[in-house]
Design a protein around this motif. Structure first.
Motif, PDB file in Angstrom:
ATOM      1  N   TYR A   1       0.837  -1.196   0.000  1.00  0.00           N
ATOM      2  CA  TYR A   1       0.000   0.000   0.000  1.00  0.00           C
ATOM      3  C   TYR A   1       0.877   1.255   0.000  1.00  0.00           C
ATOM      4  O   TYR A   1       1.940   1.286   0.634  1.00  0.00           O
ATOM      5  N   TYR A   2       0.398   2.287  -0.706  1.00  0.00           N
ATOM      6  CA  TYR A   2       1.010   3.607  -0.720  1.00  0.00           C
ATOM      7  C   TYR A   2       0.091   4.560   0.054  1.00  0.00           C
ATOM      8  O   TYR A   2      -1.132   4.544  -0.151  1.00  0.00           O
ATOM      9  N   ASP A   3       0.665   5.411   0.929  1.00  0.00           N
ATOM     10  CA  ASP A   3      -0.180   6.382   1.612  1.00  0.00           C
ATOM     11  C   ASP A   3      -0.536   7.529   0.670  1.00  0.00           C
ATOM     12  O   ASP A   3      -0.096   7.572  -0.481  1.00  0.00           O
ATOM     13  N   LYS A   4      -1.358   8.466   1.137  1.00  0.00           N
ATOM     14  CA  LYS A   4      -1.858   9.509   0.241  1.00  0.00           C
ATOM     15  C   LYS A   4      -0.741  10.420  -0.256  1.00  0.00           C
ATOM     16  O   LYS A   4      -0.843  10.993  -1.348  1.00  0.00           O
ATOM     17  N   THR A   5       0.328  10.574   0.525  1.00  0.00           N
ATOM     18  CA  THR A   5       1.466  11.356   0.054  1.00  0.00           C
ATOM     19  C   THR A   5       2.162  10.638  -1.091  1.00  0.00           C
ATOM     20  O   THR A   5       2.443  11.226  -2.146  1.00  0.00           O
ATOM     21  N   ALA A   6       2.438   9.357  -0.917  1.00  0.00           N
ATOM     22  CA  ALA A   6       3.084   8.567  -1.968  1.00  0.00           C
ATOM     23  C   ALA A   6       2.194   8.416  -3.191  1.00  0.00           C
ATOM     24  O   ALA A   6       2.669   8.387  -4.336  1.00  0.00           O
TER      25      ALA A   6
ATOM     26  N   PHE B   1       8.977  10.614  -5.576  1.00  0.00           N
ATOM     27  CA  PHE B   1       8.023  10.669  -4.475  1.00  0.00           C
ATOM     28  C   PHE B   1       8.243  11.921  -3.632  1.00  0.00           C
ATOM     29  O   PHE B   1       9.380  12.368  -3.446  1.00  0.00           O
ATOM     30  N   PRO B   2       7.161  12.502  -3.093  1.00  0.00           N
ATOM     31  CA  PRO B   2       7.304  13.661  -2.209  1.00  0.00           C
ATOM     32  C   PRO B   2       7.945  13.265  -0.880  1.00  0.00           C
ATOM     33  O   PRO B   2       7.894  12.096  -0.458  1.00  0.00           O
ATOM     34  N   GLU B   3       8.520  14.251  -0.212  1.00  0.00           N
ATOM     35  CA  GLU B   3       9.069  14.002   1.111  1.00  0.00           C
ATOM     36  C   GLU B   3       7.952  13.536   2.051  1.00  0.00           C
ATOM     37  O   GLU B   3       6.843  14.069   2.040  1.00  0.00           O
ATOM     38  N   GLY B   4       8.272  12.537   2.843  1.00  0.00           N
ATOM     39  CA  GLY B   4       7.306  11.996   3.793  1.00  0.00           C
ATOM     40  C   GLY B   4       6.441  10.894   3.234  1.00  0.00           C
ATOM     41  O   GLY B   4       5.609  10.333   3.965  1.00  0.00           O
ATOM     42  N   ALA B   5       6.617  10.541   1.946  1.00  0.00           N
ATOM     43  CA  ALA B   5       5.834   9.459   1.350  1.00  0.00           C
ATOM     44  C   ALA B   5       6.133   8.139   2.058  1.00  0.00           C
ATOM     45  O   ALA B   5       7.296   7.794   2.300  1.00  0.00           O
ATOM     46  N   LEU B   6       5.084   7.391   2.368  1.00  0.00           N
ATOM     47  CA  LEU B   6       5.210   6.098   3.033  1.00  0.00           C
ATOM     48  C   LEU B   6       4.680   4.987   2.133  1.00  0.00           C
ATOM     49  O   LEU B   6       3.614   5.131   1.515  1.00  0.00           O
ATOM     50  N   ILE B   7       5.410   3.892   2.067  1.00  0.00           N
ATOM     51  CA  ILE B   7       4.976   2.692   1.350  1.00  0.00           C
ATOM     52  C   ILE B   7       5.165   1.520   2.303  1.00  0.00           C
ATOM     53  O   ILE B   7       6.216   1.384   2.938  1.00  0.00           O
ATOM     54  N   VAL B   8       4.136   0.691   2.435  1.00  0.00           N
ATOM     55  CA  VAL B   8       4.207  -0.444   3.362  1.00  0.00           C
ATOM     56  C   VAL B   8       3.921  -1.740   2.605  1.00  0.00           C
ATOM     57  O   VAL B   8       3.228  -1.755   1.590  1.00  0.00           O
TER      58      VAL B   8
END
Length: 460
Positions: A152-157, A181-188
């Motif tokens: 999953y990618y968060d809304k920033t990613a 990707f923007p700074e703070g992008a999270l991918i899990v």
């Protein structure tokens, strides 16, 4: 290369080749195989793909955890704990309360074009087709296992997914600017395994997820899909953080299940295995095994099984990740064959993420290899032909490059996003161009099957 090792290194790219004869459906939820109500009656996976074009700059508590400085081997534990806490509210629901999980409402998104690979219940696809018992002797694995993964990618990613795929996912925009990707992008990424606690005691008490699958190395697999319980083993969190890790722009963190950890829930018992924020190019772990790693931290309190499959020189790689493989290389004119060689790591693998727009492929393989598609050698053709460990060619995989810099000239770097470069883009390319240049790595015999090597079918 053996069955287990080809599966391990190509498992994360296990293309369902037969899917390319199906209608073009980039946003398919699953492979079309729905479990009968007699086997399963709960919720089914829904692809989350309404990617946002804008999102506010996120809070970054992981930076605060290290006083807004550089990540180091001394503070990496605090950083990893802060990452886990940052995603914990949502991930507890995903993992432990799936009936109430709604990815779109919570702001988590999936990549397109992988529906043909996804099973219907949780949307998972094969991570590694088979990891065998030789990799986990010390922790008591008694049968081989298959791993399944979900990203999953968060809304920033997801802003990057929107730039690349737009609303139709039919004409991806592949440029250096669009793929960053923007700074703070999270991918899990969540990883579950087919080995239950009777097969691998370290899984006692872990979360069980039913999957509708055919590939199951623990039992030998099934001719038709079957609902099978799988068990939560590993969880990866990666974050774009150029302030904390300026050399690469990314920090990788891996959690593993620890049945003896404190806490009441399974999520509580997911403990950091380690973190990595660079490839430690200064440390040639072959010529100087004692060279310290300064861009890598392994948690000494992690359960021992997590460290059984670390990468080259002890660089971070989780049990799901396939960093140990059988390799063939030449030194002084003589061929050497090494089983279970440490030849990868989280960041070395992901730093190869790039796309040759003209030829529709990734020029270099995920692991150190002399060609892509990789070739094999050895008495039975079972070893990956690799540069000699520690050689100049080998070290190409262990450099610190920013996400804008491709490993090979002429390609577009995809900012460490291996799902995009080695899964989604090849699936799109195969479905829309009528060509399968990249897919030859998974099917060199030209057969319409999944992952064939030297006539051996690895994943059905």
């Amino acid at each position: 290369m053996t069955y287990k090792h080809i599966s391990a290194l190509l498992g994360c790219t296990a293309f369902a080749l037969t899917a390319f004869a199906a209608p073009v459906t980039p946003f398919a939820d699953n492979n079309g195989q729905i479990p009968p109500s007699s086997e399963y009656s709960g919720p089914l996976f829904k692809l989350s793909h309404s990617y946002p074009s804008r999102a506010p700059v996120p809070a970054m508590p992981w930076r605060t955890a290290i006083n807004n400085g550089l990540i180091t081997t001394k503070n990496a534990g605090a950083y990893a704990d802060a990452l886990k806490a940052a995603v914990g509210r949502d991930m507890r629901v995903l993992i432990e309360d799936y009936a109430n999980w709604n990815a779109a409402k919570r702001g988590w998104y999936n990549e397109p074009w992988l529906g043909a690979q996804r099973e219907a219940i949780h949307g998972m696809y094969v991570g590694n087709g088979m990891l065998d018992t030789s990799l986990f002797k010390a922790s008591g694995l008694t049968k081989p296992m298959t791993t399944y993964v979900l990203t999953y990618y968060d809304k920033t990613a997801a802003q990057t997914l929107q730039r690349v795929w737009k609303t139709t996912a039919m004409q991806p925009v592949i440029t250096t600017a669009s793929t960053q990707f923007p700074e703070g992008a999270l991918i899990v990424k969540a990883s579950f395994i087919t080995a239950d606690p009777t097969v691998w005691p370290v899984m006692e008490g872990s979360q069980a997820w039913p999957l509708y699958i055919t590939v199951d190395a623990t039992t030998g697999g099934y001719k038709t899909p079957k609902v099978v319980n799988t068990y939560f083993m590993q969880f990866d969190i990666i974050v774009k953080d150029s302030k904390s890790a300026p050399k690469t722009g990314w920090v990788y963190s891996t959690l593993v299940y620890d049945k003896n950890a404190s806490g009441k829930t399974v999520w509580d018992k997911m403990v950091p295995l380690g973190a990595q924020w660079g490839n430690d190019p200064q440390a040639n772990s072959t010529t100087d095994p004692s060279a310290p790693l300064v861009e890598n931290w392994i948690n000494p309190a992690a359960p021992p099984y997590g460290s059984e499959t670390l990468g080259w020189g002890g660089r971070l790689s989780g049990p799901n990740d396939g960093a140990m493989n059988d390799i063939a290389f030449t030194v002084g004119g003589k061929q050497q064959l090494v089983k279970n060689a440490q030849d990868s790591s989280c960041m070395s693998c992901h730093s190869t993420a790039q796309w040759d727009v003209k030829n529709g492929r990734m020029p270099s393989f995920l692991l150190p290899a002399t060609s892509n598609p990789p070739t094999t050698a050895g008495p039975d053709g079972n070893y990956l032909v690799s540069p000699a460990p520690g050689s100049a060619e080998w070290l190409r995989w262990f450099q610190n490059r920013k996400g804008t810099v491709p490993m090979d000239k002429g390609s577009v770097a995809t900012d460490f996003d291996m799902v995009l470069a080695f899964k989604s883009l090849p699936a799109w390319y195969g479905a829309t161009s009528g060509k399968k240049a990249q897919l030859k790595a998974a099917d060199p015999a030209g057969k319409n099957r999944v992952m064939m090597y030297n006539g051996k079918e690895l994943v059905e």
